[in-house]
Write an enzyme that holds these catalytic residues in place. Structure first.
Site, short mmCIF file in Angstrom:
data_model
loop_
_atom_site.label_atom_id
_atom_site.label_comp_id
_atom_site.label_asym_id
_atom_site.label_seq_id
_atom_site.Cartn_x
_atom_site.Cartn_y
_atom_site.Cartn_z
N ALA A 10 0.82 -1.21 0.00
CA ALA A 10 0.00 0.00 0.00
C ALA A 10 0.85 1.26 0.00
CB ALA A 10 -0.94 -0.01 1.21
N GLY A 11 2.00 1.17 -0.67
CA GLY A 11 2.80 2.37 -0.90
C GLY A 11 2.13 3.22 -1.96
N TRP A 13 2.48 3.39 -5.35
CA TRP A 13 2.05 2.68 -6.55
C TRP A 13 1.00 1.62 -6.23
CZ3 TRP A 13 0.90 3.60 -11.03
CH2 TRP A 13 1.05 2.76 -12.13
N LYS A 110 9.47 -3.18 -9.72
CA LYS A 110 10.54 -3.04 -10.70
C LYS A 110 11.89 -3.20 -10.03
CE LYS A 110 7.70 0.03 -13.55
NZ LYS A 110 7.54 1.35 -14.19
N ALA A 145 2.84 7.09 -9.95
CA ALA A 145 1.61 7.03 -9.15
C ALA A 145 0.94 8.40 -9.10
CB ALA A 145 1.95 6.55 -7.74
N LYS A 196 16.31 0.38 -16.08
CA LYS A 196 16.13 1.83 -16.31
C LYS A 196 16.36 2.63 -15.04
CE LYS A 196 11.89 1.82 -14.28
NZ LYS A 196 11.33 2.69 -13.25
N THR A 253 11.36 7.82 -16.19
CA THR A 253 12.10 7.65 -14.94
C THR A 253 13.35 8.52 -14.91
OG1 THR A 253 11.33 5.36 -14.90
CG2 THR A 253 13.08 5.93 -13.36
N ARG A 260 12.01 8.48 -7.70
CA ARG A 260 12.91 8.52 -6.55
C ARG A 260 14.35 8.20 -6.96
NH1 ARG A 260 9.73 3.57 -3.80
NH2 ARG A 260 8.09 4.88 -4.63
N ASN A 261 14.51 7.42 -8.05
CA ASN A 261 15.86 7.13 -8.54
C ASN A 261 16.51 8.39 -9.13
OD1 ASN A 261 16.09 4.03 -8.30
ND2 ASN A 261 14.10 4.34 -9.23
N VAL A 284 12.11 3.15 -0.78
CA VAL A 284 13.16 2.31 -1.36
C VAL A 284 13.66 2.92 -2.67
CG1 VAL A 284 13.68 0.04 -2.32
CG2 VAL A 284 12.23 0.23 -0.28
#
Length: 336
Positions: A10-11, A13, A110, A145, A196, A253, A260-261, A284
Protein backbone atom coordinates in the site's frame (compact mmCIF):
# COMPACT_ATOMS: atom_id res chain seq x y z
CA UNK A 1 -17.91 -8.90 -14.39
CA UNK A 2 -16.74 -7.90 -10.91
CA UNK A 3 -13.52 -9.59 -9.81
CA UNK A 4 -12.03 -9.92 -6.34
CA UNK A 5 -8.50 -8.59 -6.40
CA UNK A 6 -5.92 -8.54 -3.63
CA UNK A 7 -3.29 -5.82 -3.91
CA UNK A 8 -0.27 -6.59 -1.73
CA UNK A 9 1.53 -3.39 -0.82
CA UNK A 10 0.00 0.00 0.00
CA UNK A 11 2.80 2.37 -0.90
CA UNK A 12 2.25 5.03 -3.54
CA UNK A 13 2.05 2.68 -6.55
CA UNK A 14 0.24 -0.18 -4.81
CA UNK A 15 -2.46 2.00 -3.30
CA UNK A 16 -3.01 3.98 -6.51
CA UNK A 17 -3.36 0.79 -8.58
CA UNK A 18 -5.77 -0.57 -5.96
CA UNK A 19 -7.80 2.63 -6.26
CA UNK A 20 -7.84 2.32 -10.06
CA UNK A 21 -9.08 -1.27 -9.85
CA UNK A 22 -11.87 -0.22 -7.47
CA UNK A 23 -12.97 2.55 -9.82
CA UNK A 24 -13.06 -0.07 -12.60
CA UNK A 25 -15.78 -1.88 -10.63
CA UNK A 26 -13.78 -4.58 -8.84
CA UNK A 27 -13.84 -5.71 -5.21
CA UNK A 28 -10.37 -4.77 -4.01
CA UNK A 29 -8.58 -5.39 -0.72
CA UNK A 30 -5.28 -3.57 -0.22
CA UNK A 31 -2.93 -5.41 2.14
CA UNK A 32 -0.32 -3.59 4.23
CA UNK A 33 1.78 -4.69 7.18
CA UNK A 34 1.16 -1.38 8.98
CA UNK A 35 -1.92 -1.11 11.21
CA UNK A 36 -1.99 2.69 11.19
CA UNK A 37 -1.87 2.81 7.41
CA UNK A 38 -4.77 0.37 7.06
CA UNK A 39 -6.77 2.35 9.61
CA UNK A 40 -6.11 5.62 7.78
CA UNK A 41 -7.15 4.18 4.41
CA UNK A 42 -10.34 2.69 5.85
CA UNK A 43 -11.43 5.61 8.02
CA UNK A 44 -10.08 8.71 6.26
CA UNK A 45 -9.55 7.31 2.75
CA UNK A 46 -6.10 8.87 2.71
CA UNK A 47 -2.52 7.60 2.61
CA UNK A 48 -0.64 10.76 3.52
CA UNK A 49 2.79 9.23 3.97
CA UNK A 50 2.81 8.19 0.32
CA UNK A 51 0.09 10.13 -1.56
CA UNK A 52 -0.67 13.25 0.50
CA UNK A 53 -2.96 14.87 -2.07
CA UNK A 54 -5.17 11.87 -2.94
CA UNK A 55 -8.57 10.97 -1.48
CA UNK A 56 -9.18 7.28 -2.17
CA UNK A 57 -12.45 5.69 -3.26
CA UNK A 58 -14.42 4.78 -0.13
CA UNK A 59 -15.06 1.30 -1.54
CA UNK A 60 -11.37 0.40 -1.19
CA UNK A 61 -10.77 -1.88 1.80
CA UNK A 62 -7.38 -2.01 3.54
CA UNK A 63 -6.23 -4.74 5.90
CA UNK A 64 -3.19 -6.20 7.63
CA UNK A 65 -4.73 -9.67 7.39
CA UNK A 66 -3.16 -11.40 4.40
CA UNK A 67 -5.65 -14.26 4.52
CA UNK A 68 -8.60 -11.87 4.43
CA UNK A 69 -7.05 -10.02 1.50
CA UNK A 70 -6.15 -13.00 -0.65
CA UNK A 71 -8.74 -15.64 0.20
CA UNK A 72 -10.62 -16.63 -2.97
CA UNK A 73 -9.18 -13.74 -4.98
CA UNK A 74 -9.41 -13.95 -8.77
CA UNK A 75 -6.15 -12.01 -9.10
CA UNK A 76 -3.37 -11.10 -6.69
CA UNK A 77 -1.22 -8.10 -7.48
CA UNK A 78 2.20 -7.75 -5.82
CA UNK A 79 3.43 -4.18 -5.42
CA UNK A 80 5.99 -4.64 -2.66
CA UNK A 81 9.70 -3.74 -2.60
CA UNK A 82 12.00 -6.15 -4.38
CA UNK A 83 13.80 -7.26 -1.22
CA UNK A 84 10.60 -8.54 0.44
CA UNK A 85 8.95 -10.07 -2.63
CA UNK A 86 10.06 -13.62 -1.79
CA UNK A 87 9.03 -13.32 1.86
CA UNK A 88 5.52 -12.07 1.03
CA UNK A 89 5.12 -14.81 -1.59
CA UNK A 90 6.05 -17.44 1.00
CA UNK A 91 3.42 -16.07 3.38
CA UNK A 92 0.82 -16.07 0.61
CA UNK A 93 1.25 -19.76 -0.23
CA UNK A 94 -0.32 -20.84 3.06
CA UNK A 95 -3.43 -18.86 2.14
CA UNK A 96 -3.58 -20.23 -1.41
CA UNK A 97 -3.40 -23.82 -0.16
CA UNK A 98 -6.82 -23.34 1.41
CA UNK A 99 -8.35 -21.25 -1.36
CA UNK A 100 -10.94 -22.34 -3.90
CA UNK A 101 -9.31 -20.17 -6.53
CA UNK A 102 -6.19 -20.43 -8.67
CA UNK A 103 -5.62 -16.70 -9.09
CA UNK A 104 -3.66 -14.87 -11.73
CA UNK A 105 -0.47 -13.67 -10.06
CA UNK A 106 0.52 -10.18 -11.20
CA UNK A 107 3.39 -8.00 -10.12
CA UNK A 108 4.01 -4.31 -10.76
CA UNK A 109 7.32 -3.95 -8.92
CA UNK A 110 10.54 -3.04 -10.70
CA UNK A 111 13.88 -4.52 -9.77
CA UNK A 112 16.01 -7.64 -9.46
CA UNK A 113 16.30 -9.74 -6.32
CA UNK A 114 19.26 -8.96 -4.11
CA UNK A 115 22.14 -11.46 -4.34
CA UNK A 116 20.45 -13.86 -6.79
CA UNK A 117 19.71 -11.08 -9.35
CA UNK A 118 16.62 -13.02 -10.41
CA UNK A 119 13.70 -11.34 -12.12
CA UNK A 120 10.66 -10.95 -9.89
CA UNK A 121 8.46 -13.31 -11.90
CA UNK A 122 11.15 -15.96 -11.35
CA UNK A 123 11.05 -15.30 -7.60
CA UNK A 124 7.26 -15.57 -7.52
CA UNK A 125 7.26 -18.71 -9.67
CA UNK A 126 9.75 -20.36 -7.31
CA UNK A 127 7.73 -19.57 -4.20
CA UNK A 128 4.18 -20.03 -5.50
CA UNK A 129 3.80 -23.54 -7.02
CA UNK A 130 1.94 -23.83 -10.31
CA UNK A 131 -0.94 -25.68 -8.64
CA UNK A 132 -1.81 -22.53 -6.68
CA UNK A 133 -1.87 -20.05 -9.57
CA UNK A 134 -3.36 -19.92 -13.03
CA UNK A 135 -0.67 -17.75 -14.65
CA UNK A 136 1.98 -15.08 -14.12
CA UNK A 137 1.75 -11.55 -15.53
CA UNK A 138 3.98 -8.48 -15.24
CA UNK A 139 2.47 -4.98 -15.36
CA UNK A 140 5.06 -2.37 -16.31
CA UNK A 141 5.67 0.81 -18.28
CA UNK A 142 6.10 4.59 -17.98
CA UNK A 143 3.89 5.30 -15.00
CA UNK A 144 4.13 7.52 -11.94
CA UNK A 145 1.61 7.03 -9.15
CA UNK A 146 1.20 10.81 -8.90
CA UNK A 147 0.06 11.05 -12.54
CA UNK A 148 -2.23 8.01 -12.44
CA UNK A 149 -3.82 9.36 -9.24
CA UNK A 150 -4.93 12.53 -11.01
CA UNK A 151 -6.21 10.65 -14.08
CA UNK A 152 -3.40 11.74 -16.35
CA UNK A 153 -3.07 9.65 -19.52
CA UNK A 154 -0.94 6.57 -18.86
CA UNK A 155 0.01 3.65 -21.11
CA UNK A 156 1.61 0.44 -19.81
CA UNK A 157 2.24 -3.17 -20.79
CA UNK A 158 0.90 -6.46 -19.42
CA UNK A 159 3.45 -9.16 -20.22
CA UNK A 160 3.12 -12.92 -19.90
CA UNK A 161 4.14 -16.10 -21.68
CA UNK A 162 0.39 -16.83 -21.54
CA UNK A 163 -1.07 -14.14 -23.80
CA UNK A 164 -4.64 -14.92 -22.68
CA UNK A 165 -3.62 -14.13 -19.10
CA UNK A 166 -2.07 -10.87 -20.28
CA UNK A 167 -5.38 -10.01 -21.97
CA UNK A 168 -7.30 -10.70 -18.74
CA UNK A 169 -5.02 -8.33 -16.86
CA UNK A 170 -5.42 -5.82 -19.66
CA UNK A 171 -9.18 -5.90 -19.21
CA UNK A 172 -8.89 -5.47 -15.42
CA UNK A 173 -6.90 -2.26 -15.65
CA UNK A 174 -8.12 -0.59 -18.85
CA UNK A 175 -9.94 2.72 -18.37
CA UNK A 176 -10.38 5.97 -20.25
CA UNK A 177 -7.18 7.25 -18.64
CA UNK A 178 -5.17 4.03 -18.26
CA UNK A 179 -4.42 2.06 -21.43
CA UNK A 180 -2.80 -1.38 -21.35
CA UNK A 181 -1.06 -3.21 -24.18
CA UNK A 182 -0.12 -6.90 -24.12
CA UNK A 183 3.29 -8.45 -24.70
CA UNK A 184 4.65 -11.99 -24.55
CA UNK A 185 8.25 -10.98 -23.72
CA UNK A 186 8.21 -11.16 -19.94
CA UNK A 187 12.04 -11.23 -19.79
CA UNK A 188 12.42 -8.02 -21.77
CA UNK A 189 9.69 -6.20 -19.87
CA UNK A 190 11.17 -7.08 -16.47
CA UNK A 191 14.76 -6.33 -17.49
CA UNK A 192 13.76 -2.96 -18.91
CA UNK A 193 11.83 -2.14 -15.74
CA UNK A 194 14.75 -2.96 -13.47
CA UNK A 195 17.65 -1.55 -15.45
CA UNK A 196 16.13 1.83 -16.31
CA UNK A 197 16.43 2.71 -12.62
CA UNK A 198 20.21 2.53 -12.97
CA UNK A 199 20.25 5.04 -15.81
CA UNK A 200 17.77 7.26 -13.96
CA UNK A 201 20.26 7.66 -11.10
CA UNK A 202 22.85 8.77 -13.65
CA UNK A 203 20.42 11.22 -15.26
CA UNK A 204 19.58 12.73 -11.89
CA UNK A 205 23.27 13.08 -11.10
CA UNK A 206 23.86 15.00 -14.34
CA UNK A 207 21.06 17.39 -13.39
CA UNK A 208 22.47 17.84 -9.90
CA UNK A 209 25.85 18.67 -11.40
CA UNK A 210 24.31 21.27 -13.67
CA UNK A 211 24.72 19.55 -17.03
CA UNK A 212 22.25 20.41 -19.78
CA UNK A 213 19.85 18.61 -22.10
CA UNK A 214 22.56 17.38 -24.49
CA UNK A 215 24.22 15.39 -21.74
CA UNK A 216 20.93 13.96 -20.49
CA UNK A 217 19.84 12.90 -23.98
CA UNK A 218 23.19 11.21 -24.55
CA UNK A 219 22.98 9.34 -21.26
CA UNK A 220 19.44 8.10 -21.93
CA UNK A 221 20.29 6.99 -25.48
CA UNK A 222 23.51 5.19 -24.62
CA UNK A 223 21.91 3.86 -21.43
CA UNK A 224 19.15 2.27 -23.50
CA UNK A 225 21.82 0.56 -25.60
CA UNK A 226 23.30 -0.96 -22.44
CA UNK A 227 19.91 -2.09 -21.15
CA UNK A 228 19.15 -3.73 -24.50
CA UNK A 229 22.49 -5.53 -24.68
CA UNK A 230 22.12 -7.05 -21.24
CA UNK A 231 18.44 -7.90 -21.69
CA UNK A 232 19.00 -9.65 -25.01
CA UNK A 233 21.83 -11.68 -23.44
CA UNK A 234 19.22 -13.12 -21.05
CA UNK A 235 16.71 -13.94 -23.78
CA UNK A 236 14.75 -10.71 -24.23
CA UNK A 237 13.52 -9.61 -27.64
CA UNK A 238 15.39 -6.51 -28.91
CA UNK A 239 12.21 -4.72 -30.01
CA UNK A 240 10.77 -4.86 -26.49
CA UNK A 241 13.23 -2.15 -25.49
CA UNK A 242 11.75 0.15 -28.12
CA UNK A 243 8.35 -0.13 -26.45
CA UNK A 244 6.58 1.20 -23.37
CA UNK A 245 8.45 -0.98 -20.89
CA UNK A 246 11.80 -0.07 -22.50
CA UNK A 247 12.40 3.40 -23.87
CA UNK A 248 9.05 4.65 -22.52
CA UNK A 249 9.79 3.73 -18.92
CA UNK A 250 13.38 4.93 -19.26
CA UNK A 251 12.31 8.38 -20.45
CA UNK A 252 9.80 8.95 -17.67
CA UNK A 253 12.10 7.65 -14.94
CA UNK A 254 15.19 9.50 -16.13
CA UNK A 255 13.51 12.89 -16.60
CA UNK A 256 10.96 13.29 -13.81
CA UNK A 257 11.18 14.61 -10.28
CA UNK A 258 8.52 12.03 -9.36
CA UNK A 259 11.19 9.32 -9.82
CA UNK A 260 12.91 8.52 -6.55
CA UNK A 261 15.86 7.13 -8.54
CA UNK A 262 16.22 10.43 -10.41
CA UNK A 263 15.91 12.34 -7.13
CA UNK A 264 18.58 10.13 -5.54
CA UNK A 265 20.95 10.82 -8.42
CA UNK A 266 20.19 14.54 -8.29
CA UNK A 267 21.11 14.65 -4.60
CA UNK A 268 24.29 12.68 -5.25
CA UNK A 269 25.18 15.20 -7.96
CA UNK A 270 24.67 18.02 -5.47
CA UNK A 271 27.24 16.49 -3.14
CA UNK A 272 25.26 14.32 -0.74
CA UNK A 273 26.59 10.89 0.19
CA UNK A 274 24.65 7.74 -0.67
CA UNK A 275 23.98 7.19 3.04
CA UNK A 276 22.54 10.69 3.37
CA UNK A 277 20.38 10.22 0.28
CA UNK A 278 19.07 6.88 1.52
CA UNK A 279 18.26 8.27 4.96
CA UNK A 280 16.32 11.25 3.62
CA UNK A 281 14.44 9.52 0.79
CA UNK A 282 11.93 7.70 3.01
CA UNK A 283 11.20 5.11 0.29
CA UNK A 284 13.16 2.31 -1.36
CA UNK A 285 15.59 3.42 -4.08
CA UNK A 286 15.43 0.33 -6.31
CA UNK A 287 18.14 1.62 -8.63
CA UNK A 288 20.85 1.20 -6.01
CA UNK A 289 20.69 -2.62 -5.70
CA UNK A 290 19.76 -2.82 -9.40
CA UNK A 291 23.07 -1.12 -10.24
CA UNK A 292 24.96 -3.83 -8.37
CA UNK A 293 22.91 -6.52 -10.09
CA UNK A 294 23.44 -5.03 -13.56
CA UNK A 295 27.17 -4.62 -12.93
CA UNK A 296 27.59 -8.24 -11.82
CA UNK A 297 25.35 -9.66 -14.56
CA UNK A 298 27.29 -7.72 -17.19
CA UNK A 299 30.55 -9.17 -15.90
CA UNK A 300 28.97 -12.64 -15.94
CA UNK A 301 27.94 -12.26 -19.57
CA UNK A 302 31.09 -10.30 -20.56
CA UNK A 303 29.00 -7.38 -21.83
CA UNK A 304 30.44 -3.88 -22.00
CA UNK A 305 28.31 -1.43 -19.97
CA UNK A 306 30.45 1.65 -19.27
CA UNK A 307 27.63 3.85 -17.93
CA UNK A 308 26.53 1.13 -15.52
CA UNK A 309 30.16 0.61 -14.47
CA UNK A 310 30.50 4.34 -13.79
CA UNK A 311 27.34 4.52 -11.67
CA UNK A 312 28.47 1.40 -9.80
CA UNK A 313 31.80 3.09 -9.02
CA UNK A 314 30.00 6.12 -7.59
CA UNK A 315 27.57 4.08 -5.48
CA UNK A 316 29.80 1.25 -4.30
CA UNK A 317 33.41 2.46 -4.67
CA UNK A 318 32.90 6.09 -3.54
CA UNK A 319 34.34 7.42 -6.79
CA UNK A 320 33.95 11.14 -7.51
CA UNK A 321 31.09 11.72 -9.98
CA UNK A 322 32.92 14.31 -12.07
CA UNK A 323 35.98 12.08 -12.32
CA UNK A 324 33.80 9.19 -13.47
CA UNK A 325 32.07 11.36 -16.11
CA UNK A 326 35.43 12.55 -17.42
CA UNK A 327 36.49 8.93 -17.71
CA UNK A 328 33.42 8.14 -19.82
CA UNK A 329 34.03 11.07 -22.15
CA UNK A 330 37.72 10.24 -22.60
CA UNK A 331 37.16 6.64 -23.63
CA UNK A 332 38.57 5.61 -27.02
CA UNK A 333 36.36 6.63 -29.94
CA UNK A 334 34.24 3.91 -31.57
CA UNK A 335 31.30 3.35 -33.90
CA UNK A 336 27.75 3.74 -32.59
Amino acid sequence: MTQKIAVLGAGSWGSVLANLLVKNGNDVVNWTNMEEQAKELNENHTNRAYMPDLTYDDRLIATTDLKMAAQDADAILFVVPTQVMRLVAQQLVDVLKNSKQKPIIIHASKGLELNTHKRLSQVLSEEIPAEYRSSMVVLSGPSHAEDVAKDDLTLVTAASSNINAARKVQSLFMSEHFRVYTNDDIVGVEMGAALKNVIAIGAGALHGLGYGDDAKAALITRGLAEISRLGVAFGAKPLTFMGLSGVGDLIVTATSEHSRNWRAGNELGQGMSLKEVTNTMGMVIEGVPSTKAAYELAKQKKIEMPITDAIYDVLYNDKNIKTVINGLMEREGKAE
